[in-house]
Design a protein around this motif. Structure first.
Motif, PDB file in Angstrom:
ATOM      1  N   ALA A  27       0.825  -1.210   0.000  1.00 35.97           N
ATOM      2  CA  ALA A  27       0.000   0.000   0.000  1.00 35.97           C
ATOM      3  C   ALA A  27       0.858   1.260   0.000  1.00 35.97           C
ATOM      4  O   ALA A  27       0.522   2.253  -0.652  1.00 35.97           O
ATOM      5  N   MET A  28       1.979   1.227   0.713  1.00 39.85           N
ATOM      6  CA  MET A  28       2.860   2.407   0.740  1.00 39.85           C
ATOM      7  C   MET A  28       3.548   2.625  -0.604  1.00 39.85           C
ATOM      8  O   MET A  28       3.862   3.763  -0.958  1.00 39.85           O
ATOM      9  N   ALA A  29       3.778   1.556  -1.335  1.00 38.75           N
ATOM     10  CA  ALA A  29       4.396   1.696  -2.654  1.00 38.75           C
ATOM     11  C   ALA A  29       3.451   2.353  -3.646  1.00 38.75           C
ATOM     12  O   ALA A  29       3.894   2.973  -4.618  1.00 38.75           O
ATOM     13  N   MET A  30       2.146   2.219  -3.395  1.00 39.48           N
ATOM     14  CA  MET A  30       1.151   2.794  -4.303  1.00 39.48           C
ATOM     15  C   MET A  30       0.787   4.226  -3.948  1.00 39.48           C
ATOM     16  O   MET A  30      -0.013   4.841  -4.642  1.00 39.48           O
ATOM     17  N   GLY A  31       1.329   4.757  -2.892  1.00 34.17           N
ATOM     18  CA  GLY A  31       1.013   6.115  -2.482  1.00 34.17           C
ATOM     19  C   GLY A  31       0.714   6.148  -0.991  1.00 34.17           C
ATOM     20  O   GLY A  31       1.074   5.246  -0.248  1.00 34.17           O
ATOM     21  N   GLN A  32       0.064   7.217  -0.580  1.00 40.14           N
ATOM     22  CA  GLN A  32      -0.263   7.382   0.839  1.00 40.14           C
ATOM     23  C   GLN A  32      -1.414   6.441   1.215  1.00 40.14           C
ATOM     24  O   GLN A  32      -2.531   6.613   0.750  1.00 40.14           O
ATOM     25  N   PRO A  33      -1.146   5.445   2.073  1.00 37.82           N
ATOM     26  CA  PRO A  33      -2.208   4.506   2.447  1.00 37.82           C
ATOM     27  C   PRO A  33      -3.113   5.094   3.529  1.00 37.82           C
ATOM     28  O   PRO A  33      -2.719   6.006   4.255  1.00 37.82           O
ATOM     29  N   PRO A  34      -4.327   4.585   3.648  1.00 33.54           N
ATOM     30  CA  PRO A  34      -5.201   5.028   4.729  1.00 33.54           C
ATOM     31  C   PRO A  34      -4.636   4.595   6.085  1.00 33.54           C
ATOM     32  O   PRO A  34      -3.833   3.658   6.179  1.00 33.54           O
ATOM     33  N   ALA A  35      -5.078   5.264   7.127  1.00 33.22           N
ATOM     34  CA  ALA A  35      -4.546   5.010   8.464  1.00 33.22           C
ATOM     35  C   ALA A  35      -4.812   3.582   8.929  1.00 33.22           C
ATOM     36  O   ALA A  35      -3.969   2.977   9.592  1.00 33.22           O
ATOM     37  N   TRP A  36      -5.949   3.009   8.563  1.00 33.05           N
ATOM     38  CA  TRP A  36      -6.258   1.659   9.038  1.00 33.05           C
ATOM     39  C   TRP A  36      -5.299   0.628   8.473  1.00 33.05           C
ATOM     40  O   TRP A  36      -5.032  -0.387   9.111  1.00 33.05           O
TER      41      TRP A  36
END
Length: 73
Positions: A28-37
């Motif tokens: 998820a971090m590789a795809m951009g800013q992930p949601p907090a959950w």
């Protein structure tokens, strides 16, 4: 003894869940800013692993004391 077997099996499954959530976090971090959950999702299995791991770590010491052998310290 059934209780110990259940704790060990849960610890194994929790480790698989923890590994999957950490991998999902990196993806998820590789795809951009992930949601907090997504960022905080590994914390619950990590804390459960902490408690089950500490329980299994202390088990031999409890059993040694229960046998009536004096512990040298």
């Amino acid at each position: 003894m059934i209780w110990n077997k259940w704790i060990r099996q849960s610890h194994r499954w929790l480790s698989i869940i923890f590994t999957a959530t950490v991998a999902a976090n990196f993806i998820a971090m590789a795809m951009g800013q992930p949601p907090a959950w997504v960022v905080y999702s590994p914390l619950l299995p990590l804390f459960l692993l902490l408690f089950s791991g500490l329980y299994m770590f202390v088990l031999p010491y409890i059993a040694k004391g229960r046998d009536g052998q004096p512990t040298s310290g």
